[in-house]
Structures are given as C-alpha cells and as structure tokens.
Design a protein around this motif. Structure first.
Motif, short mmCIF file in Angstrom:
data_model
loop_
_atom_site.label_atom_id
_atom_site.label_comp_id
_atom_site.label_asym_id
_atom_site.label_seq_id
_atom_site.Cartn_x
_atom_site.Cartn_y
_atom_site.Cartn_z
N ALA A 213 0.79 -1.14 0.16
CA ALA A 213 -0.04 -0.05 -0.05
C ALA A 213 0.76 1.25 -0.02
N LEU A 214 1.88 1.19 0.75
CA LEU A 214 3.07 2.50 0.79
C LEU A 214 3.44 2.37 -0.57
N HIS A 215 4.13 1.53 -0.92
CA HIS A 215 4.51 1.67 -2.38
C HIS A 215 3.59 2.25 -3.43
N ALA A 216 2.66 1.85 -3.46
CA ALA A 216 1.40 2.45 -4.47
C ALA A 216 1.29 3.95 -4.23
N LEU A 217 1.42 4.27 -3.08
CA LEU A 217 1.32 5.64 -2.79
C LEU A 217 2.47 6.31 -3.24
N LEU A 218 3.60 5.92 -2.93
CA LEU A 218 4.65 6.45 -3.40
C LEU A 218 4.84 6.29 -4.97
N LEU A 219 4.53 5.46 -5.69
CA LEU A 219 4.80 5.39 -6.91
C LEU A 219 3.62 6.43 -7.78
N HIS A 220 2.57 6.63 -6.98
CA HIS A 220 1.63 7.73 -7.55
C HIS A 220 2.06 9.08 -7.50
N LEU A 221 2.87 9.44 -6.29
CA LEU A 221 3.19 10.57 -5.90
C LEU A 221 4.50 10.81 -6.90
N ALA A 222 5.36 9.92 -7.22
CA ALA A 222 6.60 10.02 -7.94
C ALA A 222 6.22 10.27 -9.49
N THR A 223 5.07 9.83 -9.96
CA THR A 223 4.77 9.98 -11.27
C THR A 223 3.57 11.02 -11.53
N SER A 224 3.13 11.77 -10.58
CA SER A 224 2.00 12.69 -10.69
C SER A 224 2.32 13.93 -10.07
N ASP A 225 1.74 15.04 -10.45
CA ASP A 225 2.00 16.24 -9.58
C ASP A 225 1.03 16.35 -8.47
N CYS A 226 1.70 17.07 -7.60
CA CYS A 226 0.53 17.28 -6.34
C CYS A 226 0.80 18.60 -5.84
N ALA A 227 -0.48 19.27 -5.17
CA ALA A 227 -0.51 20.57 -4.88
C ALA A 227 0.48 20.40 -3.77
N GLU A 228 1.15 21.77 -3.35
CA GLU A 228 1.94 21.90 -2.24
C GLU A 228 1.42 21.53 -0.87
N GLN A 229 0.21 22.22 -0.61
CA GLN A 229 -0.34 22.02 0.67
C GLN A 229 -0.69 20.62 0.96
N GLU A 230 -1.25 19.93 -0.09
CA GLU A 230 -1.66 18.30 -0.02
C GLU A 230 -0.35 17.47 0.22
N ARG A 231 0.72 17.93 -0.64
CA ARG A 231 1.91 17.00 -0.46
C ARG A 231 2.54 17.23 0.98
#
Length: 246
Positions: free
Chosen positions: A40-58
């Motif tokens: 589950a953690l790796h799925a989140l990290l992969l999504h974050l590594a390949t997608s843009d995310c708003a600064e506050q959300e990050r």
C-alpha cells in the motif's frame, strides 16, 4: 490536480487500513500483513513519484507519513530497492529524513542487500533519467551531503551504510550517462539516412521527404535535450537548496 489529491487520500487511507489490520492479526499472519502495508505504501509513493501534487496536499501527506514512519519501517526500507519510488521521497522531506534515520539503525547486511544488490540491479535496468537522478539525490541526502552536522539530528549513517549509499549514487550516475548516450545514439540512427541515388523524375518528392525526415530528427533531438535538461535541473535545484541552508 484535485483528482490526484483524491487518489493520494484514498491511497493513504488504504495504508491506515493495512496498519490497523497488522495490529490485529496473530503472529502467524504478521508477515503477510506487513507485506500488505508495504504494498500500500509503495502504491502511494509510485503515484506521488509520477503525478503532480498541490504543495499543501504534499506537505500534509508528508507530515502524516513521517509520524507513521516507525510503523512503516519495513515498507520504507523496501521502497529503496526501486528506482521508480525515489522521486517521491524528494517531495516528502520529513519522511525522507525519517527514512534516513531508520536506515542508520538497520543491520549492515540488510542495507547492503537492499541497496548494493537489489537497488543497483534495478538501476542497471532503469531507463528513466529522472528516476536515476532522484536515486542520486536521495542517497546523497542519506549520507549527509550538503547538510550541516546539526541538521543530522545526531544521527549519521554507519560507515558501511554510507558505502552502500555511495555505491548507489555512483551506479546511478554511470547509468544516467550511459542512458543519455544510448538514447542519443538511437535518435541518430533513426535520423535522416544518406541520400540515395535518385532519378530526375523522383527528385522533387525525395527532397521533400528528406526535409521531413530531417525535421523529425531535429524534433527528437530537441525532445532528448529537454528530457535530460529536466532531469539535470532537478539535481541542480537540490544543490541550490543545499547551498542556501549553509
């Protein structure tokens, strides 16, 4: 962007569910439950590594995950075996620092297995220049490059772990250079061929065709330049940040 944030929230919720399940299962099911947390953690990290995310959300996600770092220890250290996940750590500085401290306390044999064996093997197969630059940045951070001693919070990697990290940095740097050379060579090979002998009636058509091929070749070259420039810009930005903290 909202869609990305929604996905991240869902992925984090899944991590929390897996952690809850881990806390409730018996010893005979602990191993499988830990694997589920890591997945589950790796799925989140992969999504974050390949997608843009708003600064506050990050930032919010970084704070939450860093507080859970000890519970996520196994998954965090296993994440270091994959090139593709390293870019996510650069966007989660609090979690990256917690991971550094966890790495400092890990057995030297395990660190060498994860980094010098698994990660280096993944580096050799990696064809994403941005991921290769991210590997270098993360492991330089782990060894304390560009950081003041007081910024290490009294925790430094043991010599053996530093050696493993430096091995990964050097391996990724070589892989990046080789990948750049490979892609440029491929672009050159698929570029305009030498002019064939043509009859007069074909000349006008062939001239136009040659111009089109040259335009395609130039476009590919510009694309490669942009790709590698973007990867190097990531590295340069990190270096500037490190200098500004001194």
């Amino acid at each position: 962007m909202a869609a990305v944030e929604s996905v991240l929230a869902d992925l984090h919720a899944t991590i929390n569910e897996r952690l809850s399940e881990l806390a409730q299962v018996g010893e005979d099911r602990k191993h499988a439950a830990r694997d589920a947390v890591a997945e589950a953690l790796h799925a989140l990290l992969l999504h974050l590594a390949t997608s843009d995310c708003a600064e506050q959300e990050r930032r919010t996600l970084d704070s939450a995950l860093s507080e859970q770092a000890l519970s996520l220890k196994g998954g965090l250290l296993k994440a270091l075996k994959q090139c593709a996940l390293h870019r996510a750590f650069l966007g989660l500085p609090l979690l990256m620092e917690q991971t550094r401290q966890l790495l400092a306390g890990a057995p030297a044999k395990g660190v060498a297995s994860y980094l010098e064996d698994a990660l280096c093997t993944d580096i050799d197969a990696c064809e994403d220049p941005r991921a290769l630059v991210s590997v270098q940045e993360v492991h330089q951070f782990f060894t304390g490059v560009g950081r003041l001693k007081k910024e290490l919070h009294g925790v430094e990697l043991p010599a053996a772990a530093k050696k493993s990290c430096r091995t990964c940095v050097n391996r990724a740097a070589r892989a990046f250079a080789a990948l750049e050379q490979k892609l440029r060579k491929q672009a050159a090979q698929t570029g305009p061929a030498s002019k064939p002998k043509v009859y007069e009636m074909e000349k006008d058509f062939r001239v136009e065709e040659q111009k089109e091929l040259e335009a395609q070749y130039n476009a590919r070259e510009m694309g490669l330049d942009a790709m590698f420039d973007k990867a190097m810009q990531l590295k340069n930005d990190r270096a500037k940040d490190a200098m500004s903290r001194k």
